[in-house]
Write a protein that holds these residues in place. Sequence first.
Motif, PDB file in Angstrom:
ATOM      1  N   LEU A 374      39.327-109.516  34.984  1.00  0.00           N
ATOM      2  CA  LEU A 374      38.198-109.109  34.145  1.00  0.00           C
ATOM      3  C   LEU A 374      38.136-107.592  34.001  1.00  0.00           C
ATOM      4  CD1 LEU A 374      35.416-111.559  35.411  1.00  0.00           C
ATOM      5  CD2 LEU A 374      36.792-111.728  33.324  1.00  0.00           C
ATOM      6  N   VAL A 375      38.378-106.886  35.094  1.00  0.00           N
ATOM      7  CA  VAL A 375      38.376-105.423  35.037  1.00  0.00           C
ATOM      8  C   VAL A 375      39.508-104.916  34.158  1.00  0.00           C
ATOM      9  CG1 VAL A 375      38.712-103.333  36.418  1.00  0.00           C
ATOM     10  CG2 VAL A 375      37.222-105.147  37.253  1.00  0.00           C
ATOM     11  N   LEU A 376      40.666-105.567  34.236  1.00  0.00           N
ATOM     12  CA  LEU A 376      41.798-105.163  33.402  1.00  0.00           C
ATOM     13  C   LEU A 376      41.461-105.299  31.924  1.00  0.00           C
ATOM     14  CD1 LEU A 376      44.809-104.283  33.426  1.00  0.00           C
ATOM     15  CD2 LEU A 376      45.390-106.715  33.329  1.00  0.00           C
ATOM     16  N   GLY A 377      40.856-106.430  31.524  1.00  0.00           N
ATOM     17  CA  GLY A 377      40.487-106.608  30.126  1.00  0.00           C
ATOM     18  C   GLY A 377      39.412-105.636  29.680  1.00  0.00           C
ATOM     19  N   THR A 378      38.392-105.428  30.520  1.00  0.00           N
ATOM     20  CA  THR A 378      37.310-104.521  30.146  1.00  0.00           C
ATOM     21  C   THR A 378      37.798-103.084  30.015  1.00  0.00           C
ATOM     22  OG1 THR A 378      35.752-105.954  31.325  1.00  0.00           O
ATOM     23  CG2 THR A 378      35.015-103.729  30.790  1.00  0.00           C
ATOM     24  N   SER A 379      38.614-102.634  30.962  1.00  0.00           N
ATOM     25  CA  SER A 379      39.118-101.258  30.895  1.00  0.00           C
ATOM     26  C   SER A 379      40.056-101.063  29.711  1.00  0.00           C
ATOM     27  CB  SER A 379      39.836-100.909  32.199  1.00  0.00           C
ATOM     28  OG  SER A 379      40.943-101.778  32.422  1.00  0.00           O
TER      29      SER A 379
END
Length: 696
Positions: A374-379
């Motif tokens: 999720l952090v990878l997609g958001t960033s």
Amino acid sequence: MVVLLLAGAFAGQLVHNSYLGTSWAHAMQRCQLERPKGPSVTFIQYNDYLQRCTAPAQHRRALVSLAGALAVAVLGVASLWVLPLRVLRRAGPVTRASDEWQQRTAAAAKDMGINRVPLVVWGSVWLKESFTAGRPGRATIVLPVGVRALPPAQAEALVRHELSHVAVGDVRLVWLTRGVLWALPPVLLVPLAVILTQTWRTSHQTPLTVIGGTFLWEYVIRAALLMIVSVLIAQLVLRSREYEADARSVHGRSAAAMEALLASQPAGRPTWWQRARANHPAASRRVAFLRRGSLPLRIPLVGTAAVGLLSAMALQAVAWLAEDCFTGTPLAGKGRLAAALVAGGLLSASWGVATWHTVIAGEGSAPVPRTSLLVLGTSTALGLLAQVERTGTTDSGTMFGWPLLVTVPIAAAGAGALSVALAGLWARRRRPHRSRWDWTAALCVNVVLFAGALRIGEDTALFLGIMDWRDAFIVNGLYSSAAQTTAVALGVVALSTLWATLRGNHRHEPPGTRHKARAARPPRTWRGVASAIAAGGPVGTMTVSLVAAAAAVAARGAVQPAAAQGSVWMHRIEFDWWSAAGAGCACVLALIAFRGIRGLAEAVYAAPVASFLAAAAMWGYRFAEWARPWEVTRNYAAQPLAQVAFVIVVLAVPAAFLPARRPPRLQRTLPAVLLVAALSTGIVLAVLHAGTRLLL
């Protein structure tokens, strides 16, 4: 470093726009006015003319942009001599260590395979941490004077730790990263000075009036954000390298001295800001790592965010620069492909391979890093918005508009989920001792995964900007301009995964017993084959794939829609493509439904096989109809695979949040076979019933 160099290229582009922007615009306008006209001019002829006409102006802009990147690179390399000297002065006054310390360091360096022995010096009384610096080719180990009071074993452990940095090339890497980081700010200031000067010369506006404009302030804010993220990730790299240095320093030796040295450090509770700025990780974490004996290679969430942010910044920056460079060449139009390869390579080297290390170290039992995905997609979405190249165009969104902020992050997170799933499959199937070739293959698989997913995300955003979302999802698979490239990428990943799966049955066999075990196996019988199918594994998965292909071919042959009858031969071909793609999509859905994220990894090779077999059967049935067999064969193989790849990437994110189920032995294949047969038949019948609504 790649993103910092690209930021320097954007600074060069701003300089070009200030001095040569008017002539570039005139060249573009002249090419449009002088374009060939008339009903006989085809699009290919018009495009060829436009490429030849605009090439000189585009190449000039690319050269000036590359000059900005070159300036950052030259200043960064020059800093390899300047920055270490500056740090040595701050640690000083330094004094050369005695011959005894030089000899002890030389003996340790010889034991570790280091040819050029670093010089050992003492820092000032204020120095608290040891470090290694120096000009290229001549490293210097700077030790605090308190090291002389340590027991000999702990002092030697500290020296071996610093020598480990020299052995693996950390000294050059760290100082080159710092050099590029320090070289970028002066290069980014050049466009500001140029814009102020040119505005004053042309419009006679005062510098204060220009500084008050929104463009310059936005440029400064974006550049500051880039510098802050770069500093944070540079410190993260510094801390992560300490673990490998600890591992190498105690290789083949007792770690007691190193553990005692680390345990003697004060255990305070640093603030989050102190942890972010620290050059070394906490001593307690390093001691825990030495006792565990394995590298803690899982990237923290802050590192994942930085990786996604910087990779997204590189995606569109490379695309713009490559389009200028490729204009008028055989590579014209390949800028987005080059950008996907660069950004995918960055994600693979900095996140994908490290995740594989973590999963394989736990032999596939490590939990799925769902929060990290999720952090990878958001960033990634934040990186598309925050890049320096978007200065002055914030209101228009990204290169393909606002849909790109949704499609590319989903694609990046989907590729990450696929990477985790494939790592688990390789960990369960491959032999425990892996060679350098295995990690090279892992890197290549990750590059193809991330690059292909990013390309799918870009194409989806492009189509969403010009048509309805339902039509965009249809065109992006079968009818995408990158369908053949996507099919090749999926084929490479599928073959690699299938190879690793089929060679994984002897993973726990002792060396030298593999051929004996094969010779001792009883001959295959129908009962043995049935037992292997029921047990699941690669045989059961391939059975699911064969059933899906057979069901799709049977349904396609049983129903002939009205749109495919008569003289419209292209409709018959398109229905064949959709039917073959339906077989692959049915495999993906069935395997994920029964096996969770494990089924996602198996679907990577099962779905392409089902789609390819179904397409081959339909192609063979119409063999007598083909006037140009090679072109038809290529399309039959590529178009369905492109649609299957699109479905796999979209479903990878929700599949990552499903548990990794492993049903009982008698329920591993038969329910999946029944489900995939029903799904494949239903999808094909639905496509045929839809008529021309799904056709281009």
